[in-house]
Write an enzyme that holds these catalytic residues in place. Structure first.
Site, PDB file in Angstrom:
ATOM      1  N   THR A  23     -27.095  40.260  39.557  1.00  0.00           N
ATOM      2  CA  THR A  23     -27.310  39.777  40.919  1.00  0.00           C
ATOM      3  C   THR A  23     -27.225  40.958  41.872  1.00  0.00           C
ATOM      4  O   THR A  23     -26.149  41.480  42.136  1.00  0.00           O
ATOM      5  CB  THR A  23     -26.254  38.720  41.290  1.00  0.00           C
ATOM      6  OG1 THR A  23     -26.290  37.661  40.332  1.00  0.00           O
ATOM      7  CG2 THR A  23     -26.525  38.150  42.674  1.00  0.00           C
TER       8      THR A  23
ATOM      9  N   MET B 170     -34.282  34.896  45.136  1.00  0.00           N
ATOM     10  CA  MET B 170     -34.050  33.560  44.594  1.00  0.00           C
ATOM     11  C   MET B 170     -32.695  33.453  43.922  1.00  0.00           C
ATOM     12  O   MET B 170     -32.038  32.405  43.990  1.00  0.00           O
ATOM     13  CB  MET B 170     -35.154  33.177  43.614  1.00  0.00           C
ATOM     14  CG  MET B 170     -36.413  32.636  44.257  1.00  0.00           C
ATOM     15  SD  MET B 170     -36.164  31.341  45.521  1.00  0.00           S
ATOM     16  CE  MET B 170     -35.122  30.160  44.675  1.00  0.00           C
ATOM     17  N   LYS B 171     -32.220  34.526  43.294  1.00  0.00           N
ATOM     18  CA  LYS B 171     -30.893  34.475  42.678  1.00  0.00           C
ATOM     19  C   LYS B 171     -29.820  34.290  43.746  1.00  0.00           C
ATOM     20  O   LYS B 171     -28.871  33.518  43.558  1.00  0.00           O
ATOM     21  CB  LYS B 171     -30.636  35.747  41.872  1.00  0.00           C
ATOM     22  CG  LYS B 171     -29.241  35.790  41.211  1.00  0.00           C
ATOM     23  CD  LYS B 171     -29.049  34.624  40.248  1.00  0.00           C
ATOM     24  CE  LYS B 171     -27.617  34.501  39.747  1.00  0.00           C
ATOM     25  NZ  LYS B 171     -27.193  35.601  38.875  1.00  0.00           N
ATOM     26  N   LEU B 172     -29.953  34.965  44.871  1.00  0.00           N
ATOM     27  CA  LEU B 172     -28.998  34.782  45.956  1.00  0.00           C
ATOM     28  C   LEU B 172     -29.076  33.364  46.511  1.00  0.00           C
ATOM     29  O   LEU B 172     -28.047  32.750  46.822  1.00  0.00           O
ATOM     30  CB  LEU B 172     -29.251  35.797  47.068  1.00  0.00           C
ATOM     31  CG  LEU B 172     -28.959  37.259  46.718  1.00  0.00           C
ATOM     32  CD1 LEU B 172     -29.392  38.168  47.862  1.00  0.00           C
ATOM     33  CD2 LEU B 172     -27.482  37.477  46.397  1.00  0.00           C
TER      34      LEU B 172
END
Length: 278
Positions: free
Chosen positions: A85, A157-159
């Site tokens: 991340t 998108m991960k955040l």
């Protein structure tokens, strides 16, 4: 997670080389698995066409890519896949600073340690598509890969996903403490939540941690959750979007870390909230 991912690549028939910032960790892993440990990150590119990094934050990634003996020190060509991340700005910097023969792709994953072990990760790839070799690697690691079209989109998108996860974690802690304060046993309260429309998959696979955190290994720390939300809040500021709930979640994570919960699993927010007073 990285060890589970490496095992799945080995099981799928890939030739695997490993490196870890703690050299003994890589050596012990290589001794027990059918793979080879290398001395420096740059040695990975000398051996492999695809190099995966699974790191905690931007600074760790900086050291591995840009430090002495780092991945960018190699003169060979390779595709570097950052699956931790990271901030989108960090991904942009890696892309800009990568040597000519090296391609950088952000492809962070959603799923905890168990999902990594079961090759059940969701992969969010910041590219339009993958060549057959990279696609085969993704297939060995996860249940699905979503191609988001452009560099950095995977990091964004991960955040976004993690901000939702950390919000659910906080709200679950509040719901559980409310139920417990009325005299409902924790396991029964969780039974109801798990059977309700509000249940997310993460609550199911993290149930044992919420009900007995001390009896289980840490899978994701409060400090990492705080880091995620700080990076997400910074991204929201840059993009001009409002995140009032996300900022409230961040504030509680900061409070929990100050209270000594930083190294504990993020499920410990439930214990922290039990001790909170209005």
């Amino acid at each position: 997670m990285g060890q589970h991912m490496a095992r799945n690549l080995i099981a799928a028939g890939h030739e695997v080389y490993v490196w870890n910032r703690t050299a003994e960790t890589a050596k012990d892993f290589a001794k027990n698995e059918a793979c080879i440990a290398v001395v420096d990150p740059s040695d990975l590119i000398a051996q492999a066409q695809i190099v995966i990094t699974m790191l905690a934050d931007d600074s760790a990634s900086d050291a591995v890519h840009l430090g002495e003996g780092g991945l960018f020190a190699s003169t060979s060509g390779a595709t570097l896949v950052e699956m931790g991340t990271m901030s989108p700005d960090h991904i942009s910097e890696l892309v800009a600073r990568a040597p000519d023969k090296i391609r950088v792709i952000d492809a962070p994953v959603s799923g905890a340690t168990k999902a990594a072990e079961d090759a059940d990760l969701l992969i969010m790839a910041g590219c339009r598509h993958a060549d057959p070799d990279l696609a085969a690697v993704f297939d060995a690691l996860g249940r699905q890969t979503i191609y988001l079209g452009q560099s950095g989109a995977g990091a964004v998108m991960k955040l976004a996903v993690n901000s939702l996860i950390h919000g659910i974690n906080q709200t679950l802690a509040e719901a559980m403490t409310l139920a417990e304060a009325s005299g409902i046993a924790p396991a029964l309260a969780f039974d109801v939540i798990e059977a309700s429309a509000a249940c997310a998959p993460m609550l199911k696979y993290r149930r044992s941690l919420y009900l007995n955190e001390a009896e289980h290994d840490v899978t994701f720390t409060v400090a990492l959750a705080r880091k995620d939300m700080e990076v997400t809040a910074g991204l929201a500021d840059r993009l001009g979007t409002a995140m009032p709930q996300g900022r409230a979640t961040l504030a509680k994570l900061i409070d929990a870390e100050k209270a000594g919960y930083g190294a504990r699993d993020m499920a410990s927010v439930l214990d922290f909230m039990r001790k909170e007073r209005p």
